[in-house]
Design a protein around this motif. Structure first.
Motif, short mmCIF file in Angstrom:
data_model
loop_
_atom_site.label_atom_id
_atom_site.label_comp_id
_atom_site.label_asym_id
_atom_site.label_seq_id
_atom_site.Cartn_x
_atom_site.Cartn_y
_atom_site.Cartn_z
N ASN A 55 23.12 33.63 -46.09
CA ASN A 55 22.02 32.44 -46.90
C ASN A 55 23.30 31.54 -46.78
O ASN A 55 24.55 31.49 -46.23
N ILE A 56 22.55 30.28 -46.84
CA ILE A 56 23.32 28.74 -47.52
C ILE A 56 24.45 28.84 -47.92
O ILE A 56 24.78 27.90 -47.83
N ASP A 57 24.51 30.10 -48.80
CA ASP A 57 25.61 29.83 -49.91
C ASP A 57 26.69 30.84 -49.15
O ASP A 57 27.23 30.73 -50.49
N GLY A 58 26.12 31.29 -48.04
CA GLY A 58 27.53 32.40 -47.77
C GLY A 58 27.14 34.11 -48.45
O GLY A 58 27.84 34.79 -47.52
N TYR A 121 24.40 26.38 -38.78
CA TYR A 121 24.90 26.78 -40.00
C TYR A 121 24.92 25.69 -40.66
O TYR A 121 24.66 25.82 -42.00
N LYS A 122 25.69 25.32 -40.49
CA LYS A 122 26.02 23.61 -41.50
C LYS A 122 25.01 22.47 -41.56
O LYS A 122 24.81 21.95 -42.49
N ILE A 125 23.06 24.27 -44.44
CA ILE A 125 23.05 23.58 -45.46
C ILE A 125 22.55 22.58 -45.70
O ILE A 125 22.18 22.27 -47.20
N GLU A 126 23.30 21.61 -44.96
CA GLU A 126 23.05 19.87 -45.07
C GLU A 126 21.52 19.66 -45.57
O GLU A 126 21.22 19.32 -46.11
N LYS A 129 19.75 21.64 -48.72
CA LYS A 129 19.80 20.43 -49.90
C LYS A 129 19.25 19.09 -50.04
O LYS A 129 19.09 18.85 -50.98
N TYR A 137 17.50 30.06 -47.02
CA TYR A 137 17.56 30.40 -46.19
C TYR A 137 18.45 30.96 -45.58
O TYR A 137 20.18 30.35 -45.60
#
Length: 219
Positions: A55-58, A121-122, A125-126, A129, A137
């Protein structure tokens, strides 16, 4: 005459070996064709396998993590695709509407970031948000999950329902019938399907054509 008979015997034996080899090659080709054709993805009524994706939170996320869920709205989507962007707010609304009723959205980015850098992936995340995503995600690293489902577009939806410990596919296709303008939608495919499942009714429209960008596959 004796030599002629020997030559004929050798010739017939050679033909037999050639026929056997040719038949074997055709069988192997047929097997290879069948193996390639076998990977078609899920159909309505199939059991969908669980997965474990980042996930986008790792954190790693699986469908089995959602023990109280009655089913899932699995959506293959991404950052860059204009179609996917048009649907972002509607996907958030679907999650807000149905998550508390047991059908959370699980979004998966199937694209290879080396082919489409905006889907890295970066950047995920952006984007999450920026757009206020309320759902997981996930990134399909190695592009192993989207072929199992048979996703071909972003966005592409697969609605699952839990039945006897299995995730059964109940709907495949588009979110609704107007990607350009949510105010002009006249058929709410996903919303109608989930509402039917919540009421214990059969889904009337089980499959539609997904409209979106092609999935960007590693070359």
């Amino acid at each position: 005459m004796k030599n002629l008979k020997i030559l004929m015997a050798v010739f017939i034996t050679g033909l037999g070996l050639l026929s056997f080899t040719t038949t074997g090659d055709k069988a192997n080709a047929s097997q290879n064709t069948s193996a390639n054709a076998f990977v078609k993805g899920y159909e309505v009524g199939d059991e969908a396998a669980d997965f474990k994706l980042k996930n986008i939170d790792g954190k790693m996320v699986s469908l089995s993590d959602f023990q109280s869920a009655k089913g899932f709205i699995v959506i293959f989507t991404c950052n860059h695709c204009p179609y996917a962007k048009k649907y972002e707010e509607r996907i958030v609304e679907l999650d807000k509407k149905f998550k508390d009723q047991g059908y959370p959205v699980i979004a998966i980015n199937p694209n290879d970031p080396n082919v489409q850098p905006e889907d890295g992936y970066k950047q995920m995340i952006e984007r999450a948000k920026q757009k206020g995503f309320t759902f997981p995600y996930l990134v399909d690293e190695g592009q192993k999950i989207y072929p199992l489902y048979g996703a071909t577009k972003t966005p592409h939806v697969f609605i699952l329902q839990k039945e006897n410990g299995k995730n059964i596919v109940k709907y495949i296709g588009a979110i609704d019938n107007n990607y350009e303008n949510p105010n002009d939608v006249s058929e709410y495919y996903v919303q109608d399907a989930v509402n039917a499942l919540i009421k214990g009714e059969p889904v009337k429209m089980t499959k539609t054509v997904a409209i979106g960008c092609t999935i960007k596959v590693k070359k």
